[in-house]
Design a protein around this motif. Structure first.
Motif, PDB file in Angstrom:
ATOM      1  N   TYR A  37     -60.252  -0.886  -0.645  1.00  0.00           N
ATOM      2  CA  TYR A  37     -59.687   0.256  -0.809  1.00  0.00           C
ATOM      3  C   TYR A  37     -58.684   0.527  -1.277  1.00  0.00           C
ATOM      4  CZ  TYR A  37     -63.570   0.859   2.648  1.00  0.00           C
ATOM      5  OH  TYR A  37     -64.876   0.937   3.304  1.00  0.00           O
ATOM      6  N   LEU A  38     -57.665  -0.525  -1.531  1.00  0.00           N
ATOM      7  CA  LEU A  38     -56.454  -0.517  -2.581  1.00  0.00           C
ATOM      8  C   LEU A  38     -56.812  -0.500  -3.623  1.00  0.00           C
ATOM      9  CD1 LEU A  38     -53.311  -0.736  -2.626  1.00  0.00           C
ATOM     10  CD2 LEU A  38     -53.778  -3.337  -2.763  1.00  0.00           C
ATOM     11  N   ASP A  39     -57.928  -1.529  -3.969  1.00  0.00           N
ATOM     12  CA  ASP A  39     -58.424  -1.404  -5.530  1.00  0.00           C
ATOM     13  C   ASP A  39     -58.884  -0.060  -5.902  1.00  0.00           C
ATOM     14  OD1 ASP A  39     -59.125  -2.879  -7.822  1.00  0.00           O
ATOM     15  OD2 ASP A  39     -61.102  -3.271  -7.064  1.00  0.00           O
ATOM     16  N   ARG A  40     -59.688   0.586  -5.043  1.00  0.00           N
ATOM     17  CA  ARG A  40     -60.168   1.729  -5.386  1.00  0.00           C
ATOM     18  C   ARG A  40     -59.029   3.165  -5.609  1.00  0.00           C
ATOM     19  NH1 ARG A  40     -65.278   2.416  -1.076  1.00  0.00           N
ATOM     20  NH2 ARG A  40     -66.323   0.368  -2.062  1.00  0.00           N
ATOM     21  N   ALA A  41     -58.151   3.014  -4.621  1.00  0.00           N
ATOM     22  CA  ALA A  41     -57.051   3.968  -4.614  1.00  0.00           C
ATOM     23  C   ALA A  41     -56.247   3.707  -5.883  1.00  0.00           C
ATOM     24  CB  ALA A  41     -56.068   3.633  -3.339  1.00  0.00           C
ATOM     25  N   LEU A  42     -55.943   2.509  -6.408  1.00  0.00           N
ATOM     26  CA  LEU A  42     -55.141   2.375  -7.444  1.00  0.00           C
ATOM     27  C   LEU A  42     -55.596   2.600  -8.488  1.00  0.00           C
ATOM     28  CD1 LEU A  42     -53.093  -1.151  -6.456  1.00  0.00           C
ATOM     29  CD2 LEU A  42     -52.358   1.266  -6.429  1.00  0.00           C
ATOM     30  N   GLU A  43     -56.970   2.467  -8.615  1.00  0.00           N
ATOM     31  CA  GLU A  43     -57.814   2.773  -9.804  1.00  0.00           C
ATOM     32  C   GLU A  43     -57.591   4.361 -10.177  1.00  0.00           C
ATOM     33  OE1 GLU A  43     -62.421   2.531 -11.559  1.00  0.00           O
ATOM     34  OE2 GLU A  43     -62.066   2.177  -9.717  1.00  0.00           O
ATOM     35  N   TYR A  44     -57.626   4.895  -8.922  1.00  0.00           N
ATOM     36  CA  TYR A  44     -57.323   6.566  -9.225  1.00  0.00           C
ATOM     37  C   TYR A  44     -56.026   6.933 -10.009  1.00  0.00           C
ATOM     38  CZ  TYR A  44     -57.139  11.491  -8.122  1.00  0.00           C
ATOM     39  OH  TYR A  44     -56.925  12.670  -8.107  1.00  0.00           O
ATOM     40  N   VAL A  45     -55.057   6.036  -9.413  1.00  0.00           N
ATOM     41  CA  VAL A  45     -53.755   6.315  -9.914  1.00  0.00           C
ATOM     42  C   VAL A  45     -53.577   5.928 -11.489  1.00  0.00           C
ATOM     43  CG1 VAL A  45     -51.242   5.578  -9.720  1.00  0.00           C
ATOM     44  CG2 VAL A  45     -52.602   5.795  -7.519  1.00  0.00           C
ATOM     45  N   VAL A  46     -54.114   4.698 -11.653  1.00  0.00           N
ATOM     46  CA  VAL A  46     -54.018   4.097 -13.153  1.00  0.00           C
ATOM     47  C   VAL A  46     -54.479   5.235 -13.934  1.00  0.00           C
ATOM     48  CG1 VAL A  46     -54.586   2.216 -14.457  1.00  0.00           C
ATOM     49  CG2 VAL A  46     -53.594   1.843 -12.231  1.00  0.00           C
ATOM     50  N   ASP A  47     -55.935   5.620 -13.647  1.00  0.00           N
ATOM     51  CA  ASP A  47     -56.579   6.350 -14.520  1.00  0.00           C
ATOM     52  C   ASP A  47     -55.999   7.915 -14.688  1.00  0.00           C
ATOM     53  OD1 ASP A  47     -58.039   4.336 -15.068  1.00  0.00           O
ATOM     54  OD2 ASP A  47     -59.792   4.830 -13.827  1.00  0.00           O
ATOM     55  N   HIS A  48     -55.056   8.205 -13.860  1.00  0.00           N
ATOM     56  CA  HIS A  48     -54.739   9.880 -13.576  1.00  0.00           C
ATOM     57  C   HIS A  48     -53.763   9.864 -14.779  1.00  0.00           C
ATOM     58  CE1 HIS A  48     -52.999  13.396 -12.138  1.00  0.00           C
ATOM     59  NE2 HIS A  48     -53.764  13.541 -11.075  1.00  0.00           N
ATOM     60  N   PRO A  49     -53.987  10.889 -15.629  1.00  0.00           N
ATOM     61  CA  PRO A  49     -53.046  10.936 -16.859  1.00  0.00           C
ATOM     62  C   PRO A  49     -51.778  11.760 -16.550  1.00  0.00           C
ATOM     63  CG  PRO A  49     -55.291  12.342 -17.028  1.00  0.00           C
ATOM     64  CD  PRO A  49     -55.085  11.708 -15.745  1.00  0.00           C
ATOM     65  N   GLY A  50     -50.568  11.114 -17.000  1.00  0.00           N
ATOM     66  CA  GLY A  50     -49.458  11.490 -17.052  1.00  0.00           C
ATOM     67  C   GLY A  50     -48.737  10.891 -15.811  1.00  0.00           C
ATOM     68  N   VAL A  51     -49.251   9.558 -15.265  1.00  0.00           N
ATOM     69  CA  VAL A  51     -48.490   9.065 -14.443  1.00  0.00           C
ATOM     70  C   VAL A  51     -47.586   7.900 -14.917  1.00  0.00           C
ATOM     71  CG1 VAL A  51     -49.008   7.388 -12.348  1.00  0.00           C
ATOM     72  CG2 VAL A  51     -50.206   9.722 -12.616  1.00  0.00           C
ATOM     73  N   TRP A  52     -46.324   7.695 -14.513  1.00  0.00           N
ATOM     74  CA  TRP A  52     -45.561   6.607 -15.090  1.00  0.00           C
ATOM     75  C   TRP A  52     -45.740   5.398 -13.980  1.00  0.00           C
ATOM     76  CZ3 TRP A  52     -39.700   6.331 -14.654  1.00  0.00           C
ATOM     77  CH2 TRP A  52     -39.273   5.192 -15.408  1.00  0.00           C
ATOM     78  N   LEU A  53     -46.422   4.437 -14.266  1.00  0.00           N
ATOM     79  CA  LEU A  53     -46.499   3.119 -13.369  1.00  0.00           C
ATOM     80  C   LEU A  53     -45.026   2.529 -13.654  1.00  0.00           C
ATOM     81  CD1 LEU A  53     -50.125   2.144 -14.168  1.00  0.00           C
ATOM     82  CD2 LEU A  53     -49.294   3.458 -12.141  1.00  0.00           C
ATOM     83  N   THR A  54     -44.251   2.368 -12.623  1.00  0.00           N
ATOM     84  CA  THR A  54     -43.036   1.745 -12.988  1.00  0.00           C
ATOM     85  C   THR A  54     -42.476   0.889 -11.504  1.00  0.00           C
ATOM     86  OG1 THR A  54     -40.755   2.148 -13.551  1.00  0.00           O
ATOM     87  CG2 THR A  54     -41.830   3.727 -12.544  1.00  0.00           C
ATOM     88  N   THR A  55     -41.145   0.658 -11.661  1.00  0.00           N
ATOM     89  CA  THR A  55     -40.537  -0.031 -10.454  1.00  0.00           C
ATOM     90  C   THR A  55     -39.364   0.892 -10.108  1.00  0.00           C
ATOM     91  OG1 THR A  55     -38.992  -1.076 -11.748  1.00  0.00           O
ATOM     92  CG2 THR A  55     -41.299  -2.233 -11.255  1.00  0.00           C
ATOM     93  N   SER A  56     -39.227   0.507  -8.756  1.00  0.00           N
ATOM     94  CA  SER A  56     -37.878   1.168  -8.235  1.00  0.00           C
ATOM     95  C   SER A  56     -36.516   0.910  -9.197  1.00  0.00           C
ATOM     96  CB  SER A  56     -37.591   0.689  -6.930  1.00  0.00           C
ATOM     97  OG  SER A  56     -37.460  -0.554  -6.740  1.00  0.00           O
ATOM     98  N   ASP A  57     -36.605  -0.329  -9.721  1.00  0.00           N
ATOM     99  CA  ASP A  57     -35.286  -0.372 -10.828  1.00  0.00           C
ATOM    100  C   ASP A  57     -35.375   0.333 -11.586  1.00  0.00           C
ATOM    101  OD1 ASP A  57     -34.503  -2.576  -9.196  1.00  0.00           O
ATOM    102  OD2 ASP A  57     -34.712  -3.847 -10.557  1.00  0.00           O
ATOM    103  N   GLU A  58     -36.285   0.783 -12.287  1.00  0.00           N
ATOM    104  CA  GLU A  58     -36.555   1.560 -13.504  1.00  0.00           C
ATOM    105  C   GLU A  58     -36.466   3.162 -13.242  1.00  0.00           C
ATOM    106  OE1 GLU A  58     -40.265   0.373 -15.273  1.00  0.00           O
ATOM    107  OE2 GLU A  58     -39.340  -1.534 -16.144  1.00  0.00           O
TER     108      GLU A  58
END
Length: 241
Positions: A198-219
């Protein structure tokens, strides 16, 4: 409780790591300093993936609530120096064990060269604290696998629905100004075999969502400081992204 949490270090962590790798996601690792001694293989896995390392006390069993200022100064210095030795990177962020702070914590962290905390879970955006150069960066006790699975007894499909609903709402609001969606994961919870997919499925939705910046708290902290002109006393590290 020891065995349950040790499952996270022995098994769950590696299961979650494979999922993060599959989606190209770098973690912001809230690291207890004793992990450096007891689980160096976990630290090495994060080093290889250029994770962001945040200081998270020595263990989650030792809280910071009642420390006197001189005691806390010594404890924080030891935690941060230990993590720097183990990871090769000085932490820039902090979250207290069980989100505990004293009134002196932000100032002491600033003296040690850190520039943000995750303890104030009260906004979807970063904001400056009263300590010069110190930021609050969003963290979530709601979008958090302990709260959802252990507290609210949600199922895997519930987890996916909550995460996608959170992203959709924040994305709509971000048309006016950026939003942060922090997802708090603990390998001894989300790393259980029956939850991992279910984590895999949820992250797939995040990664495939246009306009999302996958980043870290430092950045995120760097970006906020740069866009607002806030002097955090930390050089821009975006070249290392």
């Amino acid at each position: 409780n020891y065995g349950w949490r040790d499952y996270g270090a022995r098994v769950g962590f590696w299961r979650v790591l494979e999922i993060l790798d599959r989606h190209g996601i770098r973690a912001s690792a809230l690291l207890n300093s004793e992990v450096v001694e007891h689980y160096p293989q976990i630290v090495e896995a994060g080093r290889q993936r250029n994770w962001a390392w945040l200081a998270h006390g020595s263990t989650n069993s030792i809280l910071h609530t009642d420390l006197l200022v001189d005691e806390e100064r010594v404890v924080l210095a030891d935690v941060i120096d230990t993590i720097e030795r183990g990871t090769g990177t000085r932490p820039r962020g902090w979250m207290g064990p069980a989100l505990t702070e004293t009134p002196h914590t932000p100032q002491l962290l600033a003296e040690l060269g850190l520039n943000y905390v995750l303890d104030w879970t009260n906004d979807d955006q970063p904001y400056p604290l009263r300590v010069p150069g110190m930021l609050s960066v969003p963290y979530s006790v709601e979008l958090n696998d302990i709260s959802m699975f252990v507290g609210a007894r949600m199922t895997g499909p519930d987890f996916v629905r909550v995460l996608t609903d959170q992203l959709d709402q924040l994305f709509d609001e971000s048309e006016r100004s950026g939003r942060v969606m922090a997802l708090a994961l603990h390998p001894f919870v989300i790393g259980q075999a029956f939850r991992a997919k279910y984590l895999d499925r949820a992250l797939e939705y995040v990664v495939d969502h246009p306009g999302v910046w996958l980043t870290t708290s430092d950045e995120i902290a760097e970006h906020y400081a740069r866009e607002t002109g806030l002097d955090t006393g930390v050089a821009d590290a975006s070249a290392h992204s």
